[in-house]
Design a protein around this motif. Sequence first.
Motif, mmCIF file in Angstrom:
data_model
loop_
_atom_site.group_PDB
_atom_site.id
_atom_site.type_symbol
_atom_site.label_atom_id
_atom_site.label_comp_id
_atom_site.label_asym_id
_atom_site.label_seq_id
_atom_site.Cartn_x
_atom_site.Cartn_y
_atom_site.Cartn_z
ATOM 1 N N SER A 34 1.050 -1.103 -0.138
ATOM 2 C CA SER A 34 -0.043 0.042 -0.050
ATOM 3 C C SER A 34 0.732 1.150 -0.177
ATOM 4 O O SER A 34 0.474 2.583 -0.965
ATOM 5 N N LEU A 35 2.047 1.340 0.462
ATOM 6 C CA LEU A 35 2.871 2.507 0.618
ATOM 7 C C LEU A 35 3.652 2.300 0.283
ATOM 8 O O LEU A 35 3.298 3.397 -1.782
ATOM 9 N N SER A 36 3.711 1.430 -1.492
ATOM 10 C CA SER A 36 4.526 1.641 -2.902
ATOM 11 C C SER A 36 3.845 1.729 -3.682
ATOM 12 O O SER A 36 3.937 2.815 -4.508
ATOM 13 N N GLN A 37 2.466 1.909 -3.523
ATOM 14 C CA GLN A 37 1.479 2.745 -4.519
ATOM 15 C C GLN A 37 1.027 3.806 -4.442
ATOM 16 O O GLN A 37 1.177 4.902 -5.307
ATOM 17 N N GLN A 38 1.228 3.683 -2.357
ATOM 18 C CA GLN A 38 0.811 6.085 -2.562
ATOM 19 C C GLN A 38 1.807 6.307 -3.163
ATOM 20 O O GLN A 38 2.289 7.437 -3.356
ATOM 21 N N CYS A 39 3.652 6.214 -2.700
ATOM 22 C CA CYS A 39 4.669 6.653 -3.668
ATOM 23 C C CYS A 39 4.168 6.622 -4.709
ATOM 24 O O CYS A 39 4.454 7.923 -5.853
ATOM 25 N N LEU A 40 3.782 6.011 -6.071
ATOM 26 C CA LEU A 40 3.750 5.421 -6.878
ATOM 27 C C LEU A 40 2.997 7.139 -7.609
ATOM 28 O O LEU A 40 2.344 7.515 -8.717
ATOM 29 N N ASP A 41 1.523 6.818 -7.034
ATOM 30 C CA ASP A 41 0.370 7.890 -6.770
ATOM 31 C C ASP A 41 1.032 9.653 -6.816
ATOM 32 O O ASP A 41 0.254 10.556 -7.069
ATOM 33 N N GLY A 42 2.332 9.373 -5.860
ATOM 34 C CA GLY A 42 2.634 10.696 -6.230
ATOM 35 C C GLY A 42 2.425 11.307 -4.308
ATOM 36 O O GLY A 42 2.739 12.339 -4.094
ATOM 37 N N LYS A 43 1.960 10.524 -4.082
ATOM 38 C CA LYS A 43 1.054 11.246 -2.281
ATOM 39 C C LYS A 43 2.098 11.400 -0.556
ATOM 40 O O LYS A 43 2.085 11.697 -0.682
ATOM 41 N N ILE A 44 3.229 10.513 -0.786
ATOM 42 C CA ILE A 44 3.908 10.695 -0.135
ATOM 43 C C ILE A 44 5.306 10.198 -0.769
ATOM 44 O O ILE A 44 5.556 9.067 -2.531
ATOM 45 N N ASP A 45 6.284 10.504 -0.468
ATOM 46 C CA ASP A 45 7.361 9.972 -0.682
ATOM 47 C C ASP A 45 8.203 8.597 -0.041
ATOM 48 O O ASP A 45 7.858 8.388 0.983
ATOM 49 N N PRO A 46 9.276 7.959 -0.958
ATOM 50 C CA PRO A 46 10.233 7.027 -0.167
ATOM 51 C C PRO A 46 10.339 6.770 1.244
ATOM 52 O O PRO A 46 10.058 5.929 1.519
ATOM 53 N N TYR A 47 10.796 7.878 0.518
ATOM 54 C CA TYR A 47 11.424 8.725 2.787
ATOM 55 C C TYR A 47 10.171 8.259 4.435
ATOM 56 O O TYR A 47 10.310 7.572 4.694
ATOM 57 N N ILE A 48 9.770 9.074 3.778
ATOM 58 C CA ILE A 48 8.362 9.069 4.569
ATOM 59 C C ILE A 48 7.837 7.755 4.703
ATOM 60 O O ILE A 48 7.277 7.195 6.060
ATOM 61 N N ALA A 49 7.594 7.039 3.395
ATOM 62 C CA ALA A 49 6.851 5.579 3.556
ATOM 63 C C ALA A 49 7.622 5.130 4.558
ATOM 64 O O ALA A 49 7.088 3.883 4.743
ATOM 65 N N ALA A 50 8.890 4.811 4.227
ATOM 66 C CA ALA A 50 9.894 4.007 5.130
ATOM 67 C C ALA A 50 9.566 4.047 6.611
ATOM 68 O O ALA A 50 9.511 3.302 7.391
ATOM 69 N N ASN A 51 9.443 5.897 7.162
ATOM 70 C CA ASN A 51 9.350 5.699 8.624
ATOM 71 C C ASN A 51 8.302 5.842 8.635
ATOM 72 O O ASN A 51 7.833 4.609 10.036
ATOM 73 N N ILE A 52 6.718 5.433 7.776
ATOM 74 C CA ILE A 52 5.633 5.148 8.436
ATOM 75 C C ILE A 52 5.370 3.558 8.837
ATOM 76 O O ILE A 52 5.468 2.360 9.258
ATOM 77 N N PHE A 53 6.576 2.794 7.844
ATOM 78 C CA PHE A 53 6.736 1.575 7.460
ATOM 79 C C PHE A 53 7.563 0.515 8.879
ATOM 80 O O PHE A 53 6.929 -0.343 9.821
ATOM 81 N N LEU A 54 8.531 1.809 8.937
ATOM 82 C CA LEU A 54 8.716 1.443 10.593
ATOM 83 C C LEU A 54 8.269 1.644 11.794
ATOM 84 O O LEU A 54 8.203 0.534 12.603
ATOM 85 N N LYS A 55 7.381 2.465 11.861
ATOM 86 C CA LYS A 55 7.343 2.715 13.002
ATOM 87 C C LYS A 55 6.105 1.950 12.458
ATOM 88 O O LYS A 55 5.833 0.830 14.047
ATOM 89 N N HIS A 56 4.668 1.625 11.942
ATOM 90 C CA HIS A 56 4.145 -0.368 11.997
ATOM 91 C C HIS A 56 5.264 -0.934 12.322
ATOM 92 O O HIS A 56 4.279 -1.477 13.458
#
Length: 321
Positions: free
Chosen positions: A292-314
């Motif tokens: 889901s985070l990858s898809q959000q990156c692809l859609d331009g909603k977030i960037d990979p750094y933010i995605a990585a941080n969200i992922f790590l928090k999770h």
Amino acid sequence: MNIPDLIKQFKNRDRRALSRVISLIENEYSGVSDIMREVHLLTGKSHRIGITGPPGAGKSTLVNALSQEIRRRGKTVGIIAVDPTSPFTGGSLLGDRIRMSAALTNSDIFMRSMASRGGTGGLARTTPQAADALDAFGFDVVLIETVGVGQLELDVAATVDTTVVVLVPETSGNVQAMKAGLIEIAEIFVINKADRTGADNLRQELLDAMDLMPPGLRGDWEIPVLKTSAIEETGIRELADTLEKHYSYLEEKEILKTNRLNQKKRNIINIMKYEIENRLWLNKDLKPHLDSLSQQCLDGKIDPYIAANIFLKHADNNSDI
Ligand SMILES: Nc1nc2c(ncn2[C@@H]2O[C@H](COP(=O)(O)OP(=O)(O)OP(=O)(O)O)[C@@H](O)[C@H]2O)c(=O)[nH]1
Ligand SMILES: [Mg+2]
């Protein structure tokens, strides 16, 4: 399989048990930590030597000749040759096994190939553990031949006590172009194939290149540049002498202890990295989250750094990790 029996046989210096243990290490058998706990207690006695250098420099031929010489000095030798993994079969190539056949026929010499799969720096990821097994088994010297990668990365230096960099006369004129790291990790240079012309030129170029390096990089150890012909078996005794001298140097200056402490640190970190990665990828809950985070990156909603941080928090909140 009965692990306590295997450990007992290993301690009784049964070579089949040693082979079995290394296979379990290489295949990352889940119970291997039970074995390593025992193995580890027995380590610390061998001189670990890395033999590295570009493809075809004659590393295997040199390891063969050197191990015979060490043997003549009344010491036992365990050899690990890291083979390039064939991109087609995923298995290791047979070349080294054949070239080292002389070593194989001598009962005081043990030789084992490992496929380089997944490893960097010319080593297989589990090479340090396999070296521990050889050390624990009681070999006086452990030789590790790395994959002859063109541009060497430098893990080998962090796994052994003494790093030997093998070059050939044809490198002459190209020392400047050599990756700086290769010069920096060498504790001993060997110009192999010195039966060909150009060895003396290369020797001078290496000495010049080292003059340009900051002093004290290797303490007060003066890095020797030796000439050998592995095929004609010349210069091998000098190499064996120099290796012994380097080991005494490390012991006298207590550098051996510091180096080995750093090796252990690196070892722990590498194992942790692998464990963490495994836990992340094997966790069923996290996979959809990553998708889901990858898809959000692809859609331009977030960037990979933010995605990585969200992922790590999770992941932090996931008790299985
Ligand atoms: N002339 C000469 N040839 C040598 C010498 N040492 C090795 N060779 C030859 O060089 C070739 C490569 O030797 P290897 O020992 O397989 O070299 P390597 O560095 O282990 O090669 P990789 O593991 O494939 O990177 C073989 O044909 C050897 O016979 C030497 O001292 N002189
Ligand atoms: Mg080789």
